[in-house]
Design a protein around this motif. Structure first.
Motif, PDB file in Angstrom:
ATOM      1  N   ILE A   1       0.835  -1.208   0.000  1.00  0.00           N
ATOM      2  CA  ILE A   1       0.000   0.000   0.000  1.00  0.00           C
ATOM      3  C   ILE A   1       0.866   1.253   0.000  1.00  0.00           C
ATOM      4  O   ILE A   1       0.591   2.223  -0.725  1.00  0.00           O
ATOM      5  CB  ILE A   1      -0.960  -0.010   1.206  1.00  0.00           C
ATOM      6  CG1 ILE A   1      -2.023  -1.102   1.021  1.00  0.00           C
ATOM      7  CG2 ILE A   1      -1.622   1.354   1.397  1.00  0.00           C
ATOM      8  CD1 ILE A   1      -2.912  -1.326   2.227  1.00  0.00           C
ATOM      9  N   VAL A   2       1.930   1.252   0.796  1.00  0.00           N
ATOM     10  CA  VAL A   2       2.806   2.416   0.841  1.00  0.00           C
ATOM     11  C   VAL A   2       3.666   2.490  -0.415  1.00  0.00           C
ATOM     12  O   VAL A   2       3.946   3.576  -0.916  1.00  0.00           O
ATOM     13  CB  VAL A   2       3.675   2.403   2.113  1.00  0.00           C
ATOM     14  CG1 VAL A   2       4.630   3.596   2.130  1.00  0.00           C
ATOM     15  CG2 VAL A   2       2.794   2.438   3.364  1.00  0.00           C
ATOM     16  N   ALA A   3       4.074   1.330  -0.938  1.00  0.00           N
ATOM     17  CA  ALA A   3       4.839   1.327  -2.186  1.00  0.00           C
ATOM     18  C   ALA A   3       4.004   1.885  -3.327  1.00  0.00           C
ATOM     19  O   ALA A   3       4.515   2.565  -4.221  1.00  0.00           O
ATOM     20  CB  ALA A   3       5.315  -0.090  -2.513  1.00  0.00           C
ATOM     21  N   ASP A   4       2.704   1.608  -3.300  1.00  0.00           N
ATOM     22  CA  ASP A   4       1.810   2.099  -4.346  1.00  0.00           C
ATOM     23  C   ASP A   4       1.635   3.608  -4.267  1.00  0.00           C
ATOM     24  O   ASP A   4       1.547   4.284  -5.292  1.00  0.00           O
ATOM     25  CB  ASP A   4       0.445   1.413  -4.214  1.00  0.00           C
ATOM     26  CG  ASP A   4      -0.511   1.820  -5.314  1.00  0.00           C
ATOM     27  OD1 ASP A   4      -0.261   1.447  -6.471  1.00  0.00           O
ATOM     28  OD2 ASP A   4      -1.500   2.518  -5.010  1.00  0.00           O
TER      29      ASP A   4
ATOM     30  N   TYR B   1      19.382   6.163  -5.325  1.00  0.00           N
ATOM     31  CA  TYR B   1      18.716   7.002  -4.325  1.00  0.00           C
ATOM     32  C   TYR B   1      19.067   6.558  -2.913  1.00  0.00           C
ATOM     33  O   TYR B   1      19.421   7.376  -2.054  1.00  0.00           O
ATOM     34  CB  TYR B   1      17.208   6.953  -4.548  1.00  0.00           C
ATOM     35  CG  TYR B   1      16.385   7.437  -3.373  1.00  0.00           C
ATOM     36  CD1 TYR B   1      16.240   8.800  -3.112  1.00  0.00           C
ATOM     37  CD2 TYR B   1      15.761   6.529  -2.522  1.00  0.00           C
ATOM     38  CE1 TYR B   1      15.494   9.235  -2.027  1.00  0.00           C
ATOM     39  CE2 TYR B   1      15.011   6.955  -1.448  1.00  0.00           C
ATOM     40  CZ  TYR B   1      14.890   8.314  -1.194  1.00  0.00           C
ATOM     41  OH  TYR B   1      14.155   8.741  -0.117  1.00  0.00           O
ATOM     42  N   VAL B   2      18.974   5.259  -2.657  1.00  0.00           N
ATOM     43  CA  VAL B   2      19.273   4.742  -1.324  1.00  0.00           C
ATOM     44  C   VAL B   2      20.728   5.040  -0.952  1.00  0.00           C
ATOM     45  O   VAL B   2      21.024   5.466   0.172  1.00  0.00           O
ATOM     46  CB  VAL B   2      18.982   3.235  -1.245  1.00  0.00           C
ATOM     47  CG1 VAL B   2      19.617   2.619  -0.002  1.00  0.00           C
ATOM     48  CG2 VAL B   2      17.479   2.985  -1.235  1.00  0.00           C
ATOM     49  N   LEU B   3      21.630   4.826  -1.893  1.00  0.00           N
ATOM     50  CA  LEU B   3      23.050   5.051  -1.612  1.00  0.00           C
ATOM     51  C   LEU B   3      23.358   6.519  -1.346  1.00  0.00           C
ATOM     52  O   LEU B   3      24.039   6.853  -0.367  1.00  0.00           O
ATOM     53  CB  LEU B   3      23.896   4.551  -2.787  1.00  0.00           C
ATOM     54  CG  LEU B   3      24.013   3.041  -2.953  1.00  0.00           C
ATOM     55  CD1 LEU B   3      24.689   2.706  -4.279  1.00  0.00           C
ATOM     56  CD2 LEU B   3      24.797   2.435  -1.800  1.00  0.00           C
TER      57      LEU B   3
ATOM     58  N   SER C   1       7.622   4.023  -9.678  1.00  0.00           N
ATOM     59  CA  SER C   1       7.796   4.299 -11.102  1.00  0.00           C
ATOM     60  C   SER C   1       9.271   4.393 -11.506  1.00  0.00           C
ATOM     61  O   SER C   1       9.591   4.483 -12.682  1.00  0.00           O
ATOM     62  CB  SER C   1       7.095   5.610 -11.477  1.00  0.00           C
ATOM     63  OG  SER C   1       7.768   6.725 -10.906  1.00  0.00           O
ATOM     64  N   TRP C   2      10.167   4.363 -10.520  1.00  0.00           N
ATOM     65  CA  TRP C   2      11.587   4.520 -10.806  1.00  0.00           C
ATOM     66  C   TRP C   2      12.205   3.217 -11.300  1.00  0.00           C
ATOM     67  O   TRP C   2      11.842   2.133 -10.836  1.00  0.00           O
ATOM     68  CB  TRP C   2      12.340   4.967  -9.554  1.00  0.00           C
ATOM     69  CG  TRP C   2      12.045   6.358  -9.085  1.00  0.00           C
ATOM     70  CD1 TRP C   2      10.998   7.144  -9.440  1.00  0.00           C
ATOM     71  CD2 TRP C   2      12.815   7.104  -8.142  1.00  0.00           C
ATOM     72  NE1 TRP C   2      11.056   8.337  -8.777  1.00  0.00           N
ATOM     73  CE2 TRP C   2      12.161   8.342  -7.976  1.00  0.00           C
ATOM     74  CE3 TRP C   2      13.963   6.850  -7.418  1.00  0.00           C
ATOM     75  CZ2 TRP C   2      12.638   9.327  -7.114  1.00  0.00           C
ATOM     76  CZ3 TRP C   2      14.441   7.824  -6.567  1.00  0.00           C
ATOM     77  CH2 TRP C   2      13.791   9.060  -6.418  1.00  0.00           C
TER      78      TRP C   2
ATOM     79  N   ILE D   1      14.226   1.866   4.807  1.00  0.00           N
ATOM     80  CA  ILE D   1      13.877   0.449   4.917  1.00  0.00           C
ATOM     81  C   ILE D   1      12.674   0.119   4.036  1.00  0.00           C
ATOM     82  O   ILE D   1      12.626  -0.935   3.388  1.00  0.00           O
ATOM     83  CB  ILE D   1      13.616   0.072   6.384  1.00  0.00           C
ATOM     84  CG1 ILE D   1      14.922   0.158   7.190  1.00  0.00           C
ATOM     85  CG2 ILE D   1      13.011  -1.329   6.501  1.00  0.00           C
ATOM     86  CD1 ILE D   1      14.744  -0.048   8.686  1.00  0.00           C
ATOM     87  N   HIS D   2      11.702   1.024   4.001  1.00  0.00           N
ATOM     88  CA  HIS D   2      10.528   0.804   3.157  1.00  0.00           C
ATOM     89  C   HIS D   2      10.917   0.652   1.691  1.00  0.00           C
ATOM     90  O   HIS D   2      10.467  -0.279   1.006  1.00  0.00           O
ATOM     91  CB  HIS D   2       9.543   1.963   3.315  1.00  0.00           C
ATOM     92  CG  HIS D   2       8.590   2.096   2.165  1.00  0.00           C
ATOM     93  ND1 HIS D   2       7.615   1.163   1.894  1.00  0.00           N
ATOM     94  CD2 HIS D   2       8.488   3.044   1.191  1.00  0.00           C
ATOM     95  CE1 HIS D   2       6.940   1.529   0.814  1.00  0.00           C
ATOM     96  NE2 HIS D   2       7.453   2.652   0.374  1.00  0.00           N
ATOM     97  N   VAL D   3      11.735   1.560   1.192  1.00  0.00           N
ATOM     98  CA  VAL D   3      12.123   1.515  -0.216  1.00  0.00           C
ATOM     99  C   VAL D   3      12.850   0.209  -0.525  1.00  0.00           C
ATOM    100  O   VAL D   3      12.631  -0.399  -1.586  1.00  0.00           O
ATOM    101  CB  VAL D   3      12.993   2.734  -0.582  1.00  0.00           C
ATOM    102  CG1 VAL D   3      13.590   2.586  -1.973  1.00  0.00           C
ATOM    103  CG2 VAL D   3      12.165   4.014  -0.506  1.00  0.00           C
TER     104      VAL D   3
END
Length: 238
Positions: free
Chosen positions: A12-15, A80-82, A71-72, A220-222
Protein backbone atom coordinates in the motif's frame (compact mmCIF):
# COMPACT_ATOMS: atom_id res chain seq x y z
CA UNK A 1 -10.62 2.62 -5.35
CA UNK A 2 -7.64 0.39 -4.67
CA UNK A 3 -8.22 -3.14 -3.39
CA UNK A 4 -6.52 -2.29 -0.11
CA UNK A 5 -8.05 -5.22 1.76
CA UNK A 6 -6.14 -7.69 -0.40
CA UNK A 7 -2.80 -5.87 -0.14
CA UNK A 8 0.01 -5.89 2.40
CA UNK A 9 0.91 -2.75 4.32
CA UNK A 10 4.18 -2.47 2.39
CA UNK A 11 2.41 -2.77 -0.96
CA UNK A 12 0.00 0.00 0.00
CA UNK A 13 2.81 2.42 0.84
CA UNK A 14 4.84 1.33 -2.19
CA UNK A 15 1.81 2.10 -4.35
CA UNK A 16 1.45 5.59 -2.84
CA UNK A 17 3.99 6.90 -0.36
CA UNK A 18 1.53 9.43 1.10
CA UNK A 19 -0.22 6.48 2.74
CA UNK A 20 2.74 6.25 5.10
CA UNK A 21 1.44 9.37 6.85
CA UNK A 22 -1.86 7.65 7.62
CA UNK A 23 -0.11 4.51 8.87
CA UNK A 24 2.21 6.55 11.12
CA UNK A 25 -0.83 8.23 12.64
CA UNK A 26 -2.11 4.86 13.84
CA UNK A 27 1.26 3.37 14.73
CA UNK A 28 1.29 0.88 11.85
CA UNK A 29 4.79 -0.25 10.84
CA UNK A 30 4.99 -0.09 7.04
CA UNK A 31 8.72 -0.75 6.64
CA UNK A 32 9.94 -3.61 8.85
CA UNK A 33 6.39 -4.92 9.16
CA UNK A 34 5.55 -4.27 5.54
CA UNK A 35 4.73 -7.87 4.71
CA UNK A 36 1.77 -7.98 7.13
CA UNK A 37 -1.68 -7.86 5.55
CA UNK A 38 -3.66 -4.65 5.75
CA UNK A 39 -6.41 -6.44 7.63
CA UNK A 40 -4.02 -7.84 10.24
CA UNK A 41 -2.28 -4.48 10.68
CA UNK A 42 -5.61 -2.75 11.31
CA UNK A 43 -6.59 -5.43 13.79
CA UNK A 44 -3.32 -5.00 15.71
CA UNK A 45 -3.70 -1.21 15.69
CA UNK A 46 -7.32 -1.42 16.85
CA UNK A 47 -8.66 0.62 13.95
CA UNK A 48 -11.24 -0.14 11.30
CA UNK A 49 -9.98 -0.84 7.78
CA UNK A 50 -12.76 1.37 6.42
CA UNK A 51 -11.57 4.31 8.54
CA UNK A 52 -8.03 4.02 7.19
CA UNK A 53 -9.21 3.54 3.62
CA UNK A 54 -11.34 6.67 3.89
CA UNK A 55 -8.35 8.67 5.13
CA UNK A 56 -6.05 7.28 2.42
CA UNK A 57 -8.58 8.17 -0.28
CA UNK A 58 -8.82 11.80 0.81
CA UNK A 59 -7.15 14.13 -1.73
CA UNK A 60 -5.78 16.36 1.05
CA UNK A 61 -3.65 13.45 2.26
CA UNK A 62 -1.31 14.13 -0.68
CA UNK A 63 1.81 16.23 -0.21
CA UNK A 64 3.96 18.09 -2.70
CA UNK A 65 6.96 16.14 -1.42
CA UNK A 66 5.48 12.73 -2.23
CA UNK A 67 7.79 10.55 -4.31
CA UNK A 68 6.44 7.92 -6.68
CA UNK A 69 9.21 5.39 -5.98
CA UNK A 70 7.41 2.54 -7.73
CA UNK A 71 7.80 4.30 -11.10
CA UNK A 72 11.59 4.52 -10.81
CA UNK A 73 13.97 2.10 -12.56
CA UNK A 74 15.55 -0.40 -10.17
CA UNK A 75 19.07 0.96 -10.55
CA UNK A 76 17.85 4.51 -9.89
CA UNK A 77 16.22 3.33 -6.66
CA UNK A 78 19.56 1.88 -5.57
CA UNK A 79 21.25 5.18 -6.49
CA UNK A 80 18.72 7.00 -4.33
CA UNK A 81 19.27 4.74 -1.32
CA UNK A 82 23.05 5.05 -1.61
CA UNK A 83 23.26 8.79 -2.13
CA UNK A 84 20.44 9.90 0.16
CA UNK A 85 20.06 7.32 2.90
CA UNK A 86 23.46 5.66 3.21
CA UNK A 87 25.18 9.01 2.94
CA UNK A 88 22.68 10.56 5.34
CA UNK A 89 23.27 7.93 8.03
CA UNK A 90 27.03 8.41 7.83
CA UNK A 91 26.80 12.20 7.89
CA UNK A 92 24.01 12.74 10.42
CA UNK A 93 24.55 9.79 12.75
CA UNK A 94 27.88 10.94 14.26
CA UNK A 95 26.57 14.52 14.67
CA UNK A 96 23.52 13.27 16.52
CA UNK A 97 25.63 11.03 18.73
CA UNK A 98 27.93 13.94 19.60
CA UNK A 99 24.93 16.03 20.68
CA UNK A 100 23.41 13.05 22.49
CA UNK A 101 26.62 12.59 24.46
CA UNK A 102 26.63 16.25 25.54
CA UNK A 103 22.95 16.25 26.51
CA UNK A 104 23.34 12.98 28.43
CA UNK A 105 26.29 14.41 30.36
CA UNK A 106 24.23 17.44 31.41
CA UNK A 107 20.80 15.87 31.95
CA UNK A 108 21.66 12.23 32.60
CA UNK A 109 21.24 12.47 36.38
CA UNK A 110 17.66 13.72 36.12
CA UNK A 111 16.88 11.70 32.99
CA UNK A 112 18.76 8.38 33.18
CA UNK A 113 16.82 7.17 30.14
CA UNK A 114 19.19 9.34 28.10
CA UNK A 115 22.03 6.99 28.99
CA UNK A 116 19.99 4.08 27.62
CA UNK A 117 19.19 6.04 24.47
CA UNK A 118 22.88 6.84 24.08
CA UNK A 119 23.78 3.16 24.34
CA UNK A 120 21.14 2.03 21.85
CA UNK A 121 21.90 4.78 19.35
CA UNK A 122 25.62 4.02 19.46
CA UNK A 123 24.92 0.32 18.87
CA UNK A 124 22.64 1.30 16.00
CA UNK A 125 25.37 3.33 14.30
CA UNK A 126 27.83 0.46 14.62
CA UNK A 127 25.37 -2.10 13.24
CA UNK A 128 24.11 0.21 10.51
CA UNK A 129 27.64 0.89 9.29
CA UNK A 130 28.25 -2.84 8.91
CA UNK A 131 24.85 -3.24 7.26
CA UNK A 132 25.52 -0.48 4.73
CA UNK A 133 28.89 -1.97 3.83
CA UNK A 134 27.32 -5.37 3.14
CA UNK A 135 24.73 -3.80 0.87
CA UNK A 136 27.36 -1.73 -0.94
CA UNK A 137 29.88 -4.53 -1.36
CA UNK A 138 27.63 -7.54 -2.00
CA UNK A 139 23.95 -6.92 -2.72
CA UNK A 140 23.78 -3.65 -4.62
CA UNK A 141 26.62 -4.41 -7.08
CA UNK A 142 24.77 -7.58 -8.11
CA UNK A 143 21.52 -5.65 -8.55
CA UNK A 144 23.34 -3.13 -10.74
CA UNK A 145 24.83 -5.97 -12.80
CA UNK A 146 21.44 -7.64 -13.25
CA UNK A 147 19.81 -4.35 -14.27
CA UNK A 148 22.52 -3.65 -16.83
CA UNK A 149 22.40 -7.19 -18.21
CA UNK A 150 18.63 -7.01 -18.60
CA UNK A 151 18.84 -3.61 -20.28
CA UNK A 152 21.39 -4.90 -22.79
CA UNK A 153 19.66 -8.28 -23.35
CA UNK A 154 22.64 -10.13 -21.89
CA UNK A 155 22.55 -13.44 -19.99
CA UNK A 156 22.20 -13.60 -16.23
CA UNK A 157 25.37 -12.75 -14.33
CA UNK A 158 26.87 -15.19 -11.83
CA UNK A 159 26.43 -14.38 -8.14
CA UNK A 160 28.66 -15.96 -5.53
CA UNK A 161 25.78 -16.03 -3.01
CA UNK A 162 23.75 -18.24 -5.34
CA UNK A 163 20.55 -16.21 -5.42
CA UNK A 164 19.81 -12.59 -4.58
CA UNK A 165 17.23 -13.90 -2.12
CA UNK A 166 19.93 -14.97 0.36
CA UNK A 167 21.50 -11.54 1.04
CA UNK A 168 18.05 -9.95 0.85
CA UNK A 169 16.82 -12.23 3.62
CA UNK A 170 19.81 -11.28 5.77
CA UNK A 171 19.30 -7.55 5.11
CA UNK A 172 15.61 -7.76 6.01
CA UNK A 173 16.49 -9.47 9.28
CA UNK A 174 18.83 -6.62 10.12
CA UNK A 175 16.14 -4.12 9.16
CA UNK A 176 13.79 -5.78 11.63
CA UNK A 177 16.41 -5.45 14.39
CA UNK A 178 16.79 -1.72 13.70
CA UNK A 179 13.04 -1.23 13.63
CA UNK A 180 12.78 -2.82 17.06
CA UNK A 181 15.66 -0.71 18.36
CA UNK A 182 14.04 2.56 17.32
CA UNK A 183 10.71 1.50 18.79
CA UNK A 184 12.62 1.16 22.06
CA UNK A 185 14.30 4.56 21.64
CA UNK A 186 10.92 6.14 20.89
CA UNK A 187 9.48 4.52 24.03
CA UNK A 188 12.40 5.70 26.19
CA UNK A 189 11.91 9.28 24.99
CA UNK A 190 8.11 9.23 25.30
CA UNK A 191 7.87 9.34 21.52
CA UNK A 192 10.52 12.07 21.32
CA UNK A 193 8.66 14.39 23.69
CA UNK A 194 10.86 16.89 25.53
CA UNK A 195 10.50 16.97 29.34
CA UNK A 196 9.62 20.27 31.01
CA UNK A 197 13.22 20.90 32.10
CA UNK A 198 14.70 20.26 28.66
CA UNK A 199 17.09 22.88 27.35
CA UNK A 200 17.31 23.94 23.71
CA UNK A 201 19.96 21.33 22.94
CA UNK A 202 17.84 18.58 24.50
CA UNK A 203 14.85 19.59 22.38
CA UNK A 204 17.00 19.75 19.25
CA UNK A 205 18.39 16.31 20.01
CA UNK A 206 14.91 14.79 20.19
CA UNK A 207 13.95 16.43 16.90
CA UNK A 208 17.08 15.08 15.23
CA UNK A 209 16.54 11.58 16.63
CA UNK A 210 12.94 11.56 15.43
CA UNK A 211 13.94 12.71 11.95
CA UNK A 212 16.68 10.07 11.86
CA UNK A 213 14.10 7.40 12.64
CA UNK A 214 11.68 8.77 10.02
CA UNK A 215 14.41 8.74 7.37
CA UNK A 216 15.39 5.21 8.39
CA UNK A 217 11.78 4.08 7.99
CA UNK A 218 11.70 5.50 4.45
CA UNK A 219 15.05 3.86 3.70
CA UNK A 220 13.88 0.45 4.92
CA UNK A 221 10.53 0.80 3.16
CA UNK A 222 12.12 1.52 -0.22
CA UNK A 223 14.40 -1.50 0.16
CA UNK A 224 11.99 -4.01 1.72
CA UNK A 225 8.90 -3.17 -0.27
CA UNK A 226 10.24 -1.98 -3.63
CA UNK A 227 13.91 -2.74 -4.35
CA UNK A 228 14.06 -6.24 -2.88
CA UNK A 229 10.88 -7.66 -4.47
CA UNK A 230 11.85 -6.20 -7.84
CA UNK A 231 15.40 -7.58 -7.59
CA UNK A 232 14.00 -11.05 -6.88
CA UNK A 233 11.57 -10.72 -9.78
CA UNK A 234 14.34 -9.49 -12.08
CA UNK A 235 16.59 -12.43 -11.21
CA UNK A 236 13.82 -14.92 -11.89
CA UNK A 237 13.11 -13.27 -15.25
CA UNK A 238 16.43 -14.22 -16.84
Amino acid sequence: MKEYKSMSVGQIVADRFDNATVFKKYGIDFCCGGEISFAKACEKAGVSMDVLIQEMEQPEASTSESIDFKSWPLDLLVDYVLKIHHRGIREKGPRIFELLNKVANVHGDNHPELLEVKHHFYESLVDLNQHLEKEEQVLFPYIYEMAEAKLNNQPQVDFHCGSVEYPISAMMGEHDAEGERYRLIASLTNNYTAPVDACGSYRLLLQMLQQFETDLHTHIHVENNIIFPRAIELEKGF
